[in-house]
Enzyme design. Sequence first.
Site, PDB file in Angstrom:
ATOM      1  N   CYS A  32      66.476  88.667  57.761  1.00  0.00           N
ATOM      2  CA  CYS A  32      65.950  89.445  56.625  1.00  0.00           C
ATOM      3  C   CYS A  32      65.930  88.714  55.286  1.00  0.00           C
ATOM      4  O   CYS A  32      65.071  88.991  54.449  1.00  0.00           O
ATOM      5  CB  CYS A  32      66.656  90.789  56.497  1.00  0.00           C
ATOM      6  SG  CYS A  32      68.446  90.667  56.388  1.00  0.00           S
ATOM      7  N   LYS A  76      76.088  98.979  63.749  1.00  0.00           N
ATOM      8  CA  LYS A  76      75.672  98.798  62.360  1.00  0.00           C
ATOM      9  C   LYS A  76      74.708  99.917  62.005  1.00  0.00           C
ATOM     10  O   LYS A  76      73.667 100.084  62.640  1.00  0.00           O
ATOM     11  CB  LYS A  76      75.004  97.435  62.187  1.00  0.00           C
ATOM     12  CG  LYS A  76      74.508  97.201  60.772  1.00  0.00           C
ATOM     13  CD  LYS A  76      73.950  95.806  60.572  1.00  0.00           C
ATOM     14  CE  LYS A  76      73.417  95.657  59.163  1.00  0.00           C
ATOM     15  NZ  LYS A  76      72.918  94.292  58.897  1.00  0.00           N
ATOM     16  N   GLU A 125      76.034 100.979  72.103  1.00  0.00           N
ATOM     17  CA  GLU A 125      75.742  99.684  71.478  1.00  0.00           C
ATOM     18  C   GLU A 125      76.876  98.689  71.741  1.00  0.00           C
ATOM     19  O   GLU A 125      76.636  97.525  72.064  1.00  0.00           O
ATOM     20  CB  GLU A 125      75.578  99.853  69.956  1.00  0.00           C
ATOM     21  CG  GLU A 125      74.237 100.430  69.526  1.00  0.00           C
ATOM     22  CD  GLU A 125      73.111  99.396  69.576  1.00  0.00           C
ATOM     23  OE1 GLU A 125      73.349  98.258  70.047  1.00  0.00           O
ATOM     24  OE2 GLU A 125      71.995  99.730  69.154  1.00  0.00           O
ATOM     25  N   LYS A 177      80.122  98.773  61.024  1.00  0.00           N
ATOM     26  CA  LYS A 177      79.680  98.533  59.659  1.00  0.00           C
ATOM     27  C   LYS A 177      78.757  99.661  59.208  1.00  0.00           C
ATOM     28  O   LYS A 177      77.847 100.006  59.951  1.00  0.00           O
ATOM     29  CB  LYS A 177      78.927  97.204  59.621  1.00  0.00           C
ATOM     30  CG  LYS A 177      78.358  96.842  58.281  1.00  0.00           C
ATOM     31  CD  LYS A 177      77.490  95.620  58.407  1.00  0.00           C
ATOM     32  CE  LYS A 177      76.785  95.397  57.092  1.00  0.00           C
ATOM     33  NZ  LYS A 177      75.867  94.289  57.128  1.00  0.00           N
ATOM     34  N   SER A 184      79.282  95.989  50.645  1.00  0.00           N
ATOM     35  CA  SER A 184      79.095  95.797  49.203  1.00  0.00           C
ATOM     36  C   SER A 184      79.139  97.092  48.393  1.00  0.00           C
ATOM     37  O   SER A 184      79.734  97.139  47.315  1.00  0.00           O
ATOM     38  CB  SER A 184      77.774  95.065  48.956  1.00  0.00           C
ATOM     39  OG  SER A 184      76.693  95.797  49.509  1.00  0.00           O
TER      40      SER A 184
HETATM   41  C1  PBG Z   1      71.674  91.476  56.923  1.00  0.00           C
HETATM   42  C2  PBG Z   1      72.968  92.004  56.428  1.00  0.00           C
HETATM   43  C3  PBG Z   1      73.202  93.072  55.545  1.00  0.00           C
HETATM   44  C4  PBG Z   1      74.569  93.097  55.317  1.00  0.00           C
HETATM   45  C5  PBG Z   1      75.140  92.088  56.074  1.00  0.00           C
HETATM   46  N1  PBG Z   1      74.137  91.423  56.771  1.00  0.00           N
HETATM   47  C6  PBG Z   1      72.256  93.986  54.853  1.00  0.00           C
HETATM   48  C7  PBG Z   1      71.354  94.835  55.642  1.00  0.00           C
HETATM   49  O1  PBG Z   1      71.430  94.939  56.868  1.00  0.00           O
HETATM   50  O2  PBG Z   1      70.503  95.429  54.995  1.00  0.00           O
HETATM   51  C8  PBG Z   1      75.283  94.052  54.395  1.00  0.00           C
HETATM   52  C9  PBG Z   1      76.554  93.549  53.799  1.00  0.00           C
HETATM   53  C10 PBG Z   1      77.058  94.333  52.646  1.00  0.00           C
HETATM   54  O3  PBG Z   1      76.452  95.321  52.179  1.00  0.00           O
HETATM   55  O4  PBG Z   1      78.125  93.952  52.141  1.00  0.00           O
HETATM   56  N2  PBG Z   1      71.246  92.003  58.127  1.00  0.00           N
HETATM   57 ZN    ZN Z   2      69.020  91.516  58.437  1.00  0.00          ZN
END
Ligand code: PBG
Ligand code: ZN
Length: 324
Positions: A122, A195, A233, A248, A274
């Site tokens: 991404c 996730k 999953e 996550k 985050s």
């Molecule tokens: C990319 C990814 C993301 C995060 C980790 N790897 C963002 C998303 O999936 O949009 C989020 C990490 C965070 O918010 O600290 N796939």
């Molecule tokens: Zn991604």
Amino acid sequence: MRFPTTGPRRLRSSEAMRRLVRQTRLTVDNLVYPLFTCPGENVKEPITSMAGCFHFSPDRIAEEAAETASLGIGAVLLFGLPVSKDASGSDAYREDSTVCQAIRKIKEAVPDLLVITDVCLCAYTDHGHCGLIKEGKIDNDPTLDLLAKMALVHTQAGADMVAPSDMMDGRVGRIRSVLDDVGYTDTAIMSYAAKYASAYYGPFREAAHSAPQGGDRKSYQMDPGNSDEAMTEMRLDLEEGADILMVKPALAYLDIIQRARQAFDVPIAAYNVSGEYMMIQAAAKQGLVDLEAIMMETLLSIKRAGADILITYFAKEAAKVLAR
Ligand code: PBG
Ligand code: ZN
């Protein structure tokens, strides 16, 4: 006769008593610190959306890795920014990508620090999705080869573990077989298995410049209402060869962490993402909460729920507290 006969408060009467009976303890061994690398030279640039976090160019990242290791933290999770973006995210799987350069620098400077890399497209695709897009939809199967290639170049650069975060079906199996074919049988896989399509990733997407340009991630990341599906999953990823399973985000999904711990006998990781991090930072900045106390309580809660491994932007600060 005194009433009641049993009194749970007896075992809380002093710090010595509380220490004696405390069930869950954080240790620095549990912590993983995320690091961000960007193209360029001599860059150490604050990430505006994430307090205390920086973008480091490969030539500057070893100093941060060394400081992380000096605090006793044993592992970093590496994210990268591309030189340029295109439809297939080709900068992600170049042998000399920014992430590969950063891995080499870290391994040269601090060989014993575990380097885990995020594997996802991404940040590298011009459309900002985690997989290839065909006729407006995610093209699952052709994406797997690209993810496996990305995992391979990271491994060749020295990564100890790869962490696919894309949520494509079948990626763990493809990555495992490509790594094994080339002889990297010791490279571990920590899969972002459960996730969720979460609003808690906001500050990170600003940091990684990885927000989808159109649509959302709901066709590949999990629906927040589902719990049994997380078990599916995780079971699939285990069968495909994952060594560690991740949940996550962490805080809004403590029930999933607890179920994972009970259902599987491999290490469970939780990503304190985050948005969770910045909500605490923002509240502390306003003087509403005590940053250190709430940080430690929050991390402890994730461990108590069942996580063995805590991936957190608080890692360095928590390590300092634990060292006292
Ligand atoms: C990319 C990814 C993301 C995060 C980790 N790897 C963002 C998303 O999936 O949009 C989020 C990490 C965070 O918010 O600290 N796939
Ligand atoms: Zn991604």
